[in-house]
Design an enzyme around this catalytic site. Structure first.
Site, short mmCIF file in Angstrom:
data_model
loop_
_atom_site.label_atom_id
_atom_site.label_comp_id
_atom_site.label_asym_id
_atom_site.label_seq_id
_atom_site.Cartn_x
_atom_site.Cartn_y
_atom_site.Cartn_z
N ASP A 214 35.60 44.95 49.68
CA ASP A 214 35.93 46.36 49.89
C ASP A 214 37.37 46.66 49.52
O ASP A 214 38.28 45.90 49.88
CB ASP A 214 35.70 46.71 51.37
CG ASP A 214 36.02 48.15 51.70
OD1 ASP A 214 35.25 49.02 51.28
OD2 ASP A 214 37.05 48.39 52.36
N GLU A 269 33.41 26.48 46.20
CA GLU A 269 33.10 25.35 47.08
C GLU A 269 31.64 25.39 47.53
O GLU A 269 31.11 24.40 48.05
CB GLU A 269 34.00 25.38 48.32
CG GLU A 269 35.49 25.21 48.00
CD GLU A 269 36.37 25.49 49.23
OE1 GLU A 269 35.81 25.56 50.35
OE2 GLU A 269 37.60 25.64 49.06
#
Length: 552
Positions: A214, A269
């Protein structure tokens, strides 16, 4: 290798390794989706219990707007605890069950991350404001007043008024690009970045498939607090002082891409995750491309090309598509016509057109653009903008700008499930957080489910067909020369080509399709109901079709 071949090669079967490329995302605004406990507010269990409906549309994933701990001054975008769930939405058990149910249905789950600002009730801000020497003293944007006591700069808040608020405990101003209760984080600070990346890992560990980021271009400011120059717009042309400035110094800082690369390293990751950024502003293209460049930043971004657009024209679509031509190193765009921040597109664009026809045509265009289509809840039902009386408004922006804008509450009214049930099947409560709009209830899910000609079933057919046409998912896009109200482009993979053509005008047009599509089958049509109809040179008003190249 010529450029067209390079673009085509880059588009070949990317979904084999990137599920998100071309995926259709369904945005859920949790307060208004479905209430499971009768308190008048939609919740996580209400989402989980109704994911069968979402899956039946044929979408690939859901994006859930914020459900984190919050005082709800900005309805969840004022986060008081990034790793907490607000009780109004449920519990972690509810969230875990939602993830499990979505994945069982083959739906990915994307959630919001708000890295620009927090609530003033967040523990980080409460510590930061105590004094100028505490461990989090530099976690927010603090500044001394000018010698005359006025704010450090002329920056304006999105919601109106100065973007600076005086804080007694610190005897300094703090920056808030949005509400006064939403202090801006100092994302220049490496410790703040580390804390935000830990938040990302927290939700990735819980099984989310990605993030919508956002207001990311608000996440860093000019440390010198230089004044923004005037935009040249007058108050007669805009509804807020914010639009009277060119936002050079309070957003869009040159260091944001470096932080995005840290976000990408964290996301990497975890395999097969997806990131999409919201990029606002009058000229967002440069930032969108910077935020998604070279496969080492975010996967995708979207802007407000269509979200605030007052009309739906071929010229507007041509301009947007022309900005994303598949140049090597370019990111992957996402597209939204409606969402929780903008009035519903069908109300903005209807004009003199037949309402149902315009809604169907808009959905067809959205699902054919090269990129990720984002469908906002209720868009599949062709819901109009909800009517909300002034005394019922909840949104601070709508209240501040009444009656000059349609506001955000009208796009956030509860989703109607059953026309003749109390609260249109959204809730068992006597009163809901926003009132159900009776006009929207006429288009409830139960009214459209068994109607073959409904907007709902039109959306389902489009999505099913799109799944069978790889060019519409991951193909290149070639924009064609057309008359003023006609927009046409070819989506192409190595083995197949699909012509997408639309007449967005109110008059019929003569237009000759490319020779390679001569005698092709129209596989879906707004103007002609016969799915086996042949191409013609006359396009009726507000019509469109997808045509598969003969022999493809």
């Amino acid at each position: 290798m010529n450029r067209q071949t390079e673009i085509l090669a880059a588009s070949l079967d990317p979904q084999a390794k990137e599920w998100w490329r071309g995926a259709v995302i369904y945005q859920i605004y949790p307060r208004s989706f479905r209430d499971s406990n009768g308190d008048g507010i939609g919740d996580l269990k209400g989402i989980a219990d109704n994911l069968d409906y979402v899956a039946s549309l044929g979408v690939d994933g859901i994006w859930i707007s914020p459900f984190f701990t919050s005082p709800m001054k900005d309805f969840g975008y004022d986060v008081a605890d990034y790793c907490g769930i607000d009780p109004s939405f449920g519990t972690f058990d509810d969230f875990d069950q939602l993830i499990e149910r979505a994945h069982a249905l083959g739906l990915k789950v994307i959630i919001d991350q708000v890295y620009s600002h927090t609530s003033d009730e967040h523990a980080w801000f409460q510590e930061s404001r105590q004094d100028r020497t505490n461990p989090k003293a530099d976690w927010y944007v603090w500044a001394d007043p000018k010698p005359d006591g006025s704010p450090p700069s002329n920056w304006q808040s999105v919601f109106g008024g100065s973007a600076w608020a005086w804080d007694g405990p610190r005897k300094q101003y703090y920056l808030h690009n949005f509400l006064e209760e939403q202090p801006d984080l100092n994302v220049h600070n490496r410790d703040v970045q580390d804390a935000l990346l830990d938040v990302a890992r927290f939700w990735l560990d819980r099984g989310v498939d990605g993030f919508r980021l956002d207001a990311l271009n608000f996440s860093m400011h000019d440390p010198e607090f230089r004044d923004n120059p005037p935009s040249g717009a007058s108050m007669e042309q805009v509804t807020r002082p914010f639009d009277m400035q060119i936002k050079i110094f309070n957003q869009s800082h040159a260091d944001i891409p470096a932080f995005i690369e840290r976000i990408r390293e964290t996301i990497d990751e975890y395999p097969d995750r997806f990131t999409v950024a919201e990029v606002g502003g009058p000229e967002p293209l440069e930032e969108m491309k910077a935020f998604t460049a070279d496969g080492k930043r975010l996967d995708s971004a979207y802007n407000f090309d269509f979200l605030y657009a007052p009309d739906f024209t071929a010229e507007r679509i041509k301009a947007s598509l022309g900005n994303w031509d598949g140049t090597p190193g370019e990111g992957w765009p996402s597209w939204a016509f409606s969402n929780h921040d903008a009035p519903r597109s069908t109300t903005r664009w209807m004009g003199d057109a037949d309402y149902g026809q315009m809604a169907r045509l808009a959905m067809m265009v959205l699902l054919s653009l090269r990129g990720n289509p984002i469908i906002y809840q209720g868009e599949e039902l062709a819901l109009p903008q909800g009517e909300v009386a002034f005394e019922d408004l909840q949104d601070p922006e709508a209240i501040a700008n009444w009656p000059h804008t349609l506001g955000r509450d009208g796009s956030r009214t509860p989703l109607p499930w059953v026309k003749n049930a109390p609260q249109a099947g959204f809730s068992d409560a006597n009163q809901t957080w926003l009132k159900v709009d009776p006009v929207q209830a006429e288009r409830a899910v139960d009214q459209q489910t068994d109607d073959d000609g409904s907007a709902l079933n039109h959306t389902r057919r489009l999505l099913a067909l799109r799944r069978s046409l790889p060019p519409l998912i991951s193909g290149s896009s070639e924009l064609l020369k057309t008359p003023c109200d006609i927009i046409a482009f070819i989506r192409r993979t190595e083995n197949q080509a699909v012509l997408c053509a639309y007449n967005l005008g109110s008059a019929a047009y003569q237009w000759t399709p490319p020779a390679e599509f001569a005698h092709s089958n129209i596989v879906v049509s707004e103007a002609v109901g016969d799915g086996s109809a042949k191409l013609t040179e006359l396009m009726p008003p507000h019509s469109g079709y997808w045509a598969v190249k003969k022999g493809a």
